[in-house]
Design a protein around this motif. Structure first.
Motif, PDB file in Angstrom:
ATOM      1  N   ASP A   1       0.856  -1.177   0.000  1.00 42.75           N
ATOM      2  CA  ASP A   1       0.000   0.000   0.000  1.00 42.75           C
ATOM      3  C   ASP A   1       0.899   1.237   0.000  1.00 42.75           C
ATOM      4  O   ASP A   1       1.516   1.558   1.010  1.00 42.75           O
ATOM      5  N   GLU A   2       0.968   1.918  -1.148  1.00 42.65           N
ATOM      6  CA  GLU A   2       1.903   3.039  -1.261  1.00 42.65           C
ATOM      7  C   GLU A   2       1.494   4.215  -0.372  1.00 42.65           C
ATOM      8  O   GLU A   2       2.340   4.968   0.100  1.00 42.65           O
ATOM      9  N   LYS A   3       0.184   4.370  -0.125  1.00 44.32           N
ATOM     10  CA  LYS A   3      -0.255   5.432   0.793  1.00 44.32           C
ATOM     11  C   LYS A   3       0.197   5.123   2.215  1.00 44.32           C
ATOM     12  O   LYS A   3       0.652   6.001   2.946  1.00 44.32           O
ATOM     13  N   ARG A   4       0.084   3.844   2.593  1.00 43.78           N
ATOM     14  CA  ARG A   4       0.548   3.454   3.925  1.00 43.78           C
ATOM     15  C   ARG A   4       2.074   3.614   4.013  1.00 43.78           C
ATOM     16  O   ARG A   4       2.599   4.031   5.044  1.00 43.78           O
TER      17      ARG A   4
ATOM     18  N   ALA B   1       3.848   5.811   2.453  1.00 44.37           N
ATOM     19  CA  ALA B   1       4.116   7.240   2.624  1.00 44.37           C
ATOM     20  C   ALA B   1       3.856   7.670   4.068  1.00 44.37           C
ATOM     21  O   ALA B   1       4.616   8.459   4.641  1.00 44.37           O
ATOM     22  N   GLY B   2       2.795   7.112   4.669  1.00 52.00           N
ATOM     23  CA  GLY B   2       2.496   7.427   6.065  1.00 52.00           C
ATOM     24  C   GLY B   2       3.581   6.929   7.001  1.00 52.00           C
ATOM     25  O   GLY B   2       4.021   7.650   7.913  1.00 52.00           O
TER      26      GLY B   2
END
Length: 973
Positions: free
Chosen positions: A297-300, A302-303
């Protein structure tokens, strides 16, 4: 079915559009080609994950014999095929753990991946951390990597809170099944957490391998099933689906970053490891042209990346790419708190920081007592932001308004003024701000403060004159009925409820709070808003099953919620070693239940005792030498002697009390003063008594065998398996072995858990000795013996050796010695035992490492002579260390042509002339001129001349021993 009923069914069927029937699981057994056709459909029914569940469920169903006895699942062709079908479905899904984790429960996925390890020929009984991935066949290595990736991912995922599902009327009968699955999940998680360090080591080894990887496909699994692997195709370097090194490294770095981030909450420096792994993940993602086999999960990501940078200080405020998160975190690390407040006020206009981030910053500040003023100002900033967005005001902000000072009100008005756009604020912002100022006036009890607000310029601008007059008049009327001098009583029971707010916010506060008075206050508010069981708010709140019926039997719902939540939070604090909060929570719970339930009062006293035992054991594990206070020892004895009937007791309390007594050498009490009825009814007390008795008699002139024999019998039973006879299809009588049977006083897994709570060296040495003897008997290997202390006290044979689970004994002895060495890595006896275990299982490099450690420990890192009983016949040089030089083994080792031990570089360390002469001969015979010259040079040294005096020869030998062992130590340490 009647004709009329049949007509009705036919009518209904004919009125529906034609839908294909769902394919049943057994049809895939009948047609080998059906599975591939089914999975190639655009929307297969059943879905792939459902097929995996069905196949494994059918393969793991227990059978019933002719005597109506339940048997473990049969190892027959049908069940093997079903397991293979499940693996083929997972192979079709390209072993995407992201998808498998969403569709399969932990027990099912555990079964699937263990089956993958089995078919991939991962050596059984050997820890994955002891395997060299570079030497394994590609698909075998990949199976180990997939399993250990799943292990650490599952630990992380299990830490996330889940909303608990409430069973409907039709689900009540399934509660037992759900409970069983929950217990299985907890057992699996316990094992995964215990092995987390090993899984991390395996994956760290995987990212060091610079080669492509291969994973099983449907075709390679078919080859295994057809037994065509003999030609080596499934073990070749190109069998299976190719996954590039960069793709696998990217995925593994992401998973390692996740587990280190999870562990960072208890050890802050670990966040740096997480950051490094996430950095490498990001770099590899940029480098990869295709990410077919990377599932993250690229958003995760980044987080995670932003969080790690914030936590480790890895960001530069002057960097143009710095995010608002980074800027805030840089200011916090620099302790520039006025700038943080200023940034929050400006963000009320730009709104670039999400509310959840602003709240998390506030929560962190609230943990620091000297910064309460900063907290109040940040709380105001967040309150104004909520007001501008039309959100319900937070509990913290409403508490701030209960009795604010004039300075706080002035600051609120300043933030309100600066949070509106200067030029043309939107109509929504003006309306929300006006409502907020009205709410502010209504919340204030002091008329002088109401006047401060109502006379402020912003108030005059946003509210019409008529609204202002009505509001001020309402405030005057209300003030006549308020007793400003009233103060809440300090008792835990008399806490005033603040104004009602959104239930979701209150539930969030309930989850986060660890302060008993605050928890009660929130529950009072929640019960005023809705009548439902709030102990279900967080699925992670759990109390032991032994107590659940007593707690849920409390009639008053508020009290029931409060008791449940206080106990659950206290138990959680104990699990993370936050004993200060645990004491507060348990003390409040004890105070509460004392008023109405003697039974629950005793339950809480027992849990408080367990907490104090664990707290003291934790200090001891961290290096404290302080003995427990007499009061604690007395309370432990009191618990072990307790005779209260109809009281729910957790066996773990007795277990840890016994371990506590063993660790602090209370052997006299366990041996002489515990009542026989307790010994009979509590397996841990029985074990403790036998261990204490055996250890107590060990130092004497004659080692006692009677007590040792009793302990031996109990442990053998624990490691035994039930054997049942069954007639095979050809008429012969066969044997069925059932693992983890209840033949012993404890299951082996619980026995291991108990052992790992013991720190006392003599007790551990006794247990190691017992298992080494048992291991030697069941292995029946008279050539390679494992050594340990006190072996003579144990029996030398077993009457029913067939009933002992050989693999269980092998695994237990390895676990036991490994655990003991974590407590004292310099224990010479344990090091030798561990080295012997590696040696007899052909792990020679690991064995040599430990032999060297043992030698270093007992010789002050080889500055003194190593005792003669340390070393055994391993390699040519070490053969000289024996009392009688073992020429046969030495010559055999030197004849080995395919060795990779760089033996010729150690010729200078050989002092035995006979061995050097043999080396010269063998190199001449092989035509190895250079090596022969090295051997001749070594033998030509004057100090090795056999005509020299004995003391000169001894000095030469000692000098070479020291140099050799130090050289070896540099290679291994």
């Amino acid at each position: 079915m009647s004709a009329e009923a049949a007509d009705r069914v036919a009518a209904v069927t004919s009125s529906r559009p034609g839908t294909p029937l769902q394919t049943s699981w057994f049809e895939f057994l009948l047609d080998d080609s059906l599975l591939e056709k089914h999975l190639q459909k655009s929307n297969p029914d059943p879905a792939p994950v459902q097929l995996i569940i069905q196949f494994l469920e059918q393969a793991s169903k227990p059978s019933v014999n002719e005597q109506n006895q339940v048997q473990p699942p049969a190892d027959n062709r049908r069940n093997r095929t079903l397991k293979l079908l499940a693996l083929k479905v997972a192979a079709h899904m390209k072993w995407d753990l992201e998808v498998l984790e969403k569709g399969l429960t932990i027990p099912v996925l555990n079964m699937l991946l263990n089956e993958l390890l089995c078919v991939s020929k991962v050596p059984p009984g050997v820890k994955h951390v002891d395997l060299d991935l570079s030497t394994l066949p590609p698909t075998t290595a990949m199976a180990v990597i997939i399993y250990n990736r799943w292990a650490i991912r599952t630990i992380v995922l299990s830490s996330f809170p889940e909303k608990q599902t409430k069973p409907g009327p039709h689900q009540i009968n399934m509660l037992n099944i759900v409970q069983q699955e929950k217990e299985m999940t907890e057992n699996i998680l316990t094992v995964l957490k215990e092995q987390a360090a090993d899984s991390i080591s395996v994956l760290e080894g995987a990212v060091r391998l610079k080669k492509d990887f291969y994973v099983h496909t449907m075709r390679t699994l078919d080859l295994l099933a057809a037994d065509t692997a003999a030609n080596g195709e499934t073990e070749s370097s190109t069998a299976g689906l190719r996954i590039s090194a960069d793709e696998l490294h990217c995925q593994v770095h992401y998973d390692l970053g996740g587990i280190f981030f999870h562990q960072g909450c208890t050890d802050l420096p670990i966040y740096e490891k997480a950051r490094d792994h996430f950095r490498q993940t990001k770099e590899l993602l940029k480098k990869l042209d295709s990410t077919v086999h990377v599932h993250l999960d690229e958003k995760r990501l980044a987080g995670y990346w932003n969080a790690c940078r914030a936590l480790t200080g890895d960001c530069d405020p002057s960097d143009p790419q710095t995010t608002p998160y980074d800027q805030i975190n840089s200011l916090i690390r620099a302790h520039n708190y006025p700038a943080v407040i200023e940034a929050f006020i400006k963000d009320n206009i730009s709104r670039s920081l999400p509310n959840h981030f602003r709240r998390s910053v506030l929560r962190e500040f609230f943990k620091i007592k000297p910064l309460y003023e900063v907290c109040h100002k940040l709380c105001v900033c967040n309150g104004v932001r909520d007001a501008l967005e039309g959100e319900i005001l937070s509990v913290r902000f409403q508490q701030l308004l209960l009795k604010p000072s004039k300075e706080v009100v002035d600051f609120i008005l300043e933030v309100c003024t600066r949070s509106l756009e200067k030029d043309r604020p939107s109509e929504a912002s003006r309306r929300n701000m006006a409502n907020f100022l009205k709410t502010l006036c209504e919340s204030l009890e002091d008329l002088s403060l109401v006047f401060v607000v109502s006379s402020h310029k912003l108030f005059m601008e946003l509210l019409k004159e008529e609204e202002r007059k009505v509001l001020v008049e309402q405030m005057r009327k209300r003030s006549a009925t308020i007793n400003l001098s009233a103060k809440p009583l300090p008792s835990f029971y008399d806490i005033p409820a603040s104004a009602s707010v959104n239930i979701g916010q209150l539930e969030q506060q309930l989850i986060l709070s660890l302060e008993p008075r605050r928890i009660r206050q929130i529950l009072i508010e929640l019960h005023g808003l809705a009548e439902r069981p709030f102990w279900r708010v967080n699925s992670k709140w759990e109390v032991p099953p032994d107590y659940i019926n007593v707690i849920l039997g409390i009639k008053d719902n508020l009290t029931k919620d409060l008791v449940y939540i206080l106990m659950a939070k206290g138990l959680h604090c104990i699990s993370i070693k936050d004993f200060a909060h645990a004491r507060q929570l348990f003390s409040a719970c004890l105070e509460l239940v004392t008023e109405f339930s003697p039974k629950l009062r005793q339950v809480m006293l027992n849990e408080i005792l367990l907490m104090e035992v664990r707290a003291h054991e934790t200090m001891a594990a961290e290096g404290s030498k302080e003995r427990p206070p007499p009061d604690l020892v007395s309370r432990v004895r009191g618990y072990l002697e307790m005779r209260i009937h109809d009281l729910p007791l957790r066996q773990v309390v007795g277990e840890e009390c016994v371990a506590f007594m063993l660790n602090w050498r209370e052997n006299d009490y366990l041996t002489l003063q515990v009542s026989p009825s307790l010994v009979m009814n509590n397996p841990y007390i029985k074990l403790g008594q036998l261990l204490a008795s055996t250890c107590k008699e060990l130092p004497g002139p004659k080692e006692s065998r009677r007590t040792a024999k009793e302990l031996w019998d109990v442990v053998v039973q624990i490691c035994s398996i039930s054997i049942q006879h069954k007639r095979n299809s050809d008429g012969r009588i066969g044997l069925i072995k059932q693992r983890e049977s209840s033949m012993g006083i404890l299951h082996r897994s619980k026995f291991i858990t108990f052992i790992k709570k013991i720190r006392e060296p003599l007790v551990l040495t006794t247990l190691i000795s017992l298992f080494v003897r048992l291991h030697s008997i069941v292995r029946d290997d008279i050539v390679n013996e494992v050594t340990a202390e006190h072996l003579s006290i144990w029996p030398s044979s077993l009457p029913n050796i067939q009933a002992v689970d050989v693999e269980a004994v092998a695994v237990t002895v390895k676990e036991l010695v490994s655990y003991a060495l974590t407590l004292n890595p310099n224990n010479q006896s344990w090091l030798i035992t561990q080295a012997d275990i590696y040696f007899v299982t052909n792990q020679y490099s690991a064995a040599l490492n430990l032999y060297l450690q043992a030698g270093a420990v007992c010789s002050d890192f080889f500055t003194k002579a190593v005792p003669p009983d340390i070393y055994t016949d391993q390699v040519a040089v070490l053969c000289q260390f024996l009392r009688e030089v073992d020429y046969m083994t030495a010559f055999k080792a030197l004849q080995e042509q395919n060795s990779h031990d760089a033996m010729d570089s150690f010729y200078d360390y050989i002092w035995d002339v006979t061995i050097l002469e043999y080396l010269t001969h063998i190199h001449h015979k092989r035509g190895e001129t250079e090596k022969r010259q090295i051997a001749i040079k070594a033998i030509g040294q004057t100090e090795l001349n056999t005509s020299n005096p004995e003391e000169v020869l001894q000095l030469a030998a000692q000098k070479r021993k020291k140099r050799f062992l130090q050289a070896m130590a540099k290679l291994y340490f």
